[in-house]
Scaffold this active site. Structure first.
Site, PDB file in Angstrom:
ATOM      1  N   HIS A 332       0.854  -1.188   0.000  1.00 28.22           N
ATOM      2  CA  HIS A 332       0.000   0.000   0.000  1.00 28.22           C
ATOM      3  C   HIS A 332       0.887   1.234   0.000  1.00 28.22           C
ATOM      4  O   HIS A 332       1.949   1.240   0.624  1.00 28.22           O
ATOM      5  CB  HIS A 332      -0.902   0.006   1.249  1.00 28.22           C
ATOM      6  CG  HIS A 332      -2.030   0.974   1.133  1.00 28.22           C
ATOM      7  ND1 HIS A 332      -1.889   2.312   1.447  1.00 28.22           N
ATOM      8  CD2 HIS A 332      -3.309   0.807   0.722  1.00 28.22           C
ATOM      9  CE1 HIS A 332      -3.049   2.918   1.230  1.00 28.22           C
ATOM     10  NE2 HIS A 332      -3.926   2.042   0.790  1.00 28.22           N
ATOM     11  N   ASP A 389      -7.983  -4.683  -0.396  1.00 27.99           N
ATOM     12  CA  ASP A 389      -8.509  -5.449  -1.518  1.00 27.99           C
ATOM     13  C   ASP A 389      -8.268  -6.943  -1.423  1.00 27.99           C
ATOM     14  O   ASP A 389      -8.825  -7.704  -2.208  1.00 27.99           O
ATOM     15  CB  ASP A 389      -7.876  -4.939  -2.828  1.00 27.99           C
ATOM     16  CG  ASP A 389      -8.299  -3.518  -3.120  1.00 27.99           C
ATOM     17  OD1 ASP A 389      -9.498  -3.238  -2.974  1.00 27.99           O
ATOM     18  OD2 ASP A 389      -7.443  -2.695  -3.458  1.00 27.99           O
TER      19      ASP A 389
HETATM   20  N1  ACO Z   1       3.990  -7.447  -4.987  1.00 26.80           N
HETATM   21  C1  ACO Z   1       5.332  -7.523  -5.104  1.00 26.80           C
HETATM   22  N2  ACO Z   1       6.157  -6.506  -4.847  1.00 26.80           N
HETATM   23  C2  ACO Z   1       5.608  -5.365  -4.443  1.00 26.80           C
HETATM   24  C3  ACO Z   1       4.214  -5.202  -4.292  1.00 26.80           C
HETATM   25  C4  ACO Z   1       3.391  -6.308  -4.586  1.00 26.80           C
HETATM   26  N3  ACO Z   1       2.079  -6.237  -4.471  1.00 26.80           N
HETATM   27  N4  ACO Z   1       3.939  -3.939  -3.891  1.00 26.80           N
HETATM   28  C5  ACO Z   1       5.122  -3.314  -3.787  1.00 26.80           C
HETATM   29  N5  ACO Z   1       6.125  -4.175  -4.120  1.00 26.80           N
HETATM   30  C6  ACO Z   1       7.558  -3.897  -4.082  1.00 26.80           C
HETATM   31  C7  ACO Z   1       7.979  -2.996  -5.234  1.00 26.80           C
HETATM   32  O1  ACO Z   1       8.340  -3.738  -6.366  1.00 26.80           O
HETATM   33  C8  ACO Z   1       9.139  -2.267  -4.602  1.00 26.80           C
HETATM   34  O2  ACO Z   1      10.238  -3.149  -4.595  1.00 26.80           O
HETATM   35  P1  ACO Z   1      11.743  -2.558  -4.742  1.00 26.80           P
HETATM   36  O3  ACO Z   1      11.949  -1.685  -3.544  1.00 26.80           O
HETATM   37  O4  ACO Z   1      12.608  -3.762  -4.782  1.00 26.80           O
HETATM   38  O5  ACO Z   1      11.743  -1.767  -6.018  1.00 26.80           O
HETATM   39  C9  ACO Z   1       8.710  -2.078  -3.151  1.00 26.80           C
HETATM   40  O6  ACO Z   1       7.802  -3.168  -2.893  1.00 26.80           O
HETATM   41  C10 ACO Z   1       8.008  -0.764  -2.893  1.00 26.80           C
HETATM   42  O7  ACO Z   1       7.017  -0.648  -3.880  1.00 26.80           O
HETATM   43  P2  ACO Z   1       6.404   0.705  -4.368  1.00 26.80           P
HETATM   44  O8  ACO Z   1       6.010   0.581  -5.800  1.00 26.80           O
HETATM   45  O9  ACO Z   1       7.277   1.866  -3.971  1.00 26.80           O
HETATM   46  O10 ACO Z   1       5.125   0.777  -3.511  1.00 26.80           O
HETATM   47  P3  ACO Z   1       4.064   1.843  -3.720  1.00 26.80           P
HETATM   48  O11 ACO Z   1       3.791   2.363  -2.373  1.00 26.80           O
HETATM   49  O12 ACO Z   1       4.409   2.822  -4.760  1.00 26.80           O
HETATM   50  O13 ACO Z   1       2.855   1.013  -4.335  1.00 26.80           O
HETATM   51  C11 ACO Z   1       0.896  -0.189  -4.546  1.00 26.80           C
HETATM   52  C12 ACO Z   1       1.718   0.737  -3.673  1.00 26.80           C
HETATM   53  C13 ACO Z   1       0.618   0.477  -5.931  1.00 26.80           C
HETATM   54  C14 ACO Z   1      -0.445  -0.406  -3.882  1.00 26.80           C
HETATM   55  C15 ACO Z   1       1.669  -1.490  -4.739  1.00 26.80           C
HETATM   56  O14 ACO Z   1       1.935  -2.075  -3.495  1.00 26.80           O
HETATM   57  C16 ACO Z   1       0.918  -2.479  -5.632  1.00 26.80           C
HETATM   58  O15 ACO Z   1       1.004  -2.396  -6.851  1.00 26.80           O
HETATM   59  N6  ACO Z   1       0.161  -3.453  -5.025  1.00 26.80           N
HETATM   60  C17 ACO Z   1      -0.619  -4.352  -5.792  1.00 26.80           C
HETATM   61  C18 ACO Z   1      -1.869  -3.666  -6.296  1.00 26.80           C
HETATM   62  C19 ACO Z   1      -2.868  -3.435  -5.179  1.00 26.80           C
HETATM   63  O16 ACO Z   1      -3.141  -4.322  -4.384  1.00 26.80           O
HETATM   64  N7  ACO Z   1      -3.465  -2.230  -5.181  1.00 26.80           N
HETATM   65  C20 ACO Z   1      -4.486  -1.854  -4.191  1.00 26.80           C
HETATM   66  C21 ACO Z   1      -3.998  -0.778  -3.291  1.00 26.80           C
HETATM   67  S1  ACO Z   1      -5.228  -0.348  -2.094  1.00 26.80           S
HETATM   68  C22 ACO Z   1      -6.289   0.680  -2.913  1.00 26.80           C
HETATM   69  O17 ACO Z   1      -5.984   1.339  -3.853  1.00 26.80           O
HETATM   70  C23 ACO Z   1      -7.661   0.742  -2.402  1.00 26.80           C
END
Ligand code: ACO
Length: 454
Positions: A332, A389
């Site tokens: 998140h 979610d």
């Molecule tokens: N699976 C695997 N790796 C992940 C995930 C995931 N779901 N989420 C983040 N990471 C990793 C990234 O690749 C990154 O790795 P790195 O540091 O090696 O590059 C690290 O964790 C940080 O990730 P960010 O992209 O900086 O996290 P951010 O806060 O920008 O993204 C987000 C948040 C978009 C929700 C992301 O976690 C994601 O895509 N999750 C899956 C989609 C999801 O479930 N969305 C619902 C969110 S809740 C809502 O909107 C109501």
């Protein structure tokens, strides 16, 4: 705001430490920015009700000629808001000061909506009056129906939702301005009540079922489930547990401060666009798979694992190694701890499936997958926990709602938050039209080349 320019680094250090000491003596808090030119500029610190701090850089460009660069606005407070408090590090969520756990357990969706929009829990009279307004406003203007007819049956439900909400303003010219709650309350009642009628009939349209009308004797969630699943010769009577599960889903989705769709609503509203236009834009932002589309993506991903019969090791490995692949429902932008909403939804899902005597392999897989991820170094080191979610789709599935409708259901839940933020901004006299800046990285000036020479 004050500024001065010094050239010698030791002079700069001494000057700043003197300023900080003076601030401490006077009991004020300021931040100081030193630019490579040696210019020192003072900026006030703004402190929120929960002690969170922000450097007020409103005058930064005017004073220094530089701007901040913050892609995704992750470190930018776009406004001051008294609606919702989130502490992502601790996994805390409160609406108007009330913990989400208490609201999910004891409140209802409409009461929570009123709390978010008007700031206080309604008393019995206020609640009854608003309930009557919802009932009186539940019928859609007949002129809106052709939008449904013109839409392809396999069209995206979120596209139709956005179109119909935007079109409503054509029928409500008097409700697009809020002079006082006298005309704002009917506007809220109309939107809150009709979004449910619209959503249910988008579902009926896509499955080829006849239009369903609301039943004035039913409560908000029961009425929605009735319109969603009744057919003329077979009315649908949801159980109390089904109604409560949907109510909890809506409450948990009702607001989440400056998320992508709410920020969109605020940005559109900042241009003095009316509420219909603003929430319609919010629907389009919510549509994205990283936002409101994620709960359906979770179900698709889990079903894919079940179908492949290979177990989830492959998915976990892919999530860890492929930067373009995500374990859906994990991570998140704000929560770096267990999302409090996910905890509640997991137990709601458990209770609902038990009562409906549904044995859902997707739920069993989700629980196992969660445990594996929570024990895995990759997820631990990145603070990746289940988000709202991860379990919500399992509840919607148990309520016989197809995945293409998931974001629409999310939008009904988020409606009070969008409305509350739009109203808060509208009434805030310090609001300016949103206009971020940029750092330009394109060509510098060049001469036009005529078509014959290219
Ligand atoms: N699976 C695997 N790796 C992940 C995930 C995931 N779901 N989420 C983040 N990471 C990793 C990234 O690749 C990154 O790795 P790195 O540091 O090696 O590059 C690290 O964790 C940080 O990730 P960010 O992209 O900086 O996290 P951010 O806060 O920008 O993204 C987000 C948040 C978009 C929700 C992301 O976690 C994601 O895509 N999750 C899956 C989609 C999801 O479930 N969305 C619902 C969110 S809740 C809502 O909107 C109501």
């Amino acid at each position: 705001m004050s500024k001065q320019t010094l050239n010698n680094p030791s002079e700069i250090g001494a000057e700043i430490s003197e300023k900080l000491c003076a601030d401490t003596r006077e009991g004020v808090r300021n931040a100081y920015l030193v630019l490579p030119s040696g210019q020192i500029t003072k900026f006030p610190l703004s402190v929120g009700a929960e002690g969170e701090q922000a450097v007020d850089i409103g005058e930064l460009r005017k004073e220094t000629g530089v701007i901040t660069l913050d892609p995704g606005f992750r470190n930018t407070g776009a406004c001051q808001s008294a609606i919702t408090f989130v502490d992502g590090e601790k996994g805390v969520l409160r609406y108007r000061g009330y913990p989400i756990e208490q609201l999910a357990k004891d409140s209802g969706f409409i009461e929570t909506a009123m709390l978010l929009i008007w700031g206080e829990l309604p008393n019995k009279k206020e609640r009854a009056e608003f309930r009557e307004m919802l009932t009186n406003n539940e019928m859609l203007h007949e002129g809106l129906k052709p939008h449904f007819d013109a839409f392809p049956p396999n069209g995206k439900p979120m596209a139709l939702l956005s179109v119909v909400l935007a079109s409503m303003r054509g029928y409500e010219p008097k409700l697009t301005e809020i002079k006082s709650d006298k005309n704002f309350k009917p506007l809220v009642a109309k939107i809150m009540s009709q979004v449910r009628t619209i959503a249910a009939n988008i579902h009926n349209k896509t499955k080829g079922s006849p239009w369903q009308y609301p039943n004035p004797d039913f409560g908000y969630c029961q009425n929605f489930l009735h319109m969603l699943h009744s057919i003329p010769n077979k009315p649908y009577h949801p159980s109390e547990t089904e109604i409560k599960a949907l109510e909890t889903f809506f409450i948990l989705h009702a607001d989440h401060e400056q998320n992508c769709s709410t920020s969109t609503v605020r940005i559109v509203g900042s241009a003095k666009s009316d509420l219909f236009a603003s929430i319609s834009a919010g629907v389009n932002a919510l549509n994205g798979k990283l936002h409101g589309g994620a709960n359906a993506a979770v179900i698709r991903q889990l079903e894919g694992i079940l179908m492949s019969k290979k177990g989830f090791d492959e998915i976990i490995a892919k999530a860890k190694t492929n930067p373009d692949f995500r374990l859906m429902g994990f991570g998140h932008a704000v929560y770096k701890n267990y999302d409090p909403r996910a905890k509640i939804l997991k137990s709601v899902a458990e209770k609902l499936l038990e009562e409906l005597k549904i044995s859902d392999p997707v739920f069993d897989l989700a629980k196992k997958l969660e445990q594996v991820a929570l024990d895995d170094e990759y997820f631990i080191s990145r603070n990746l926990y289940p988000n709202v979610d991860f379990y919500s789709g399992i509840i919607l599935k148990a309520l016989k709602i197809p995945t293409n409708m998931f974001p629409v259901i999310f939008a009904i839940g988020r409606m009070p938050g969008w409305i509350a933020h739009w109203r808060e901004q509208y009434l805030d006299e310090s609001t300016k039209i949103a206009r971020p800046r940029q750092i330009y990285t394109g060509h510098t000036k060049r001469e036009y080349v005529s078509a014959k020479d290219r």
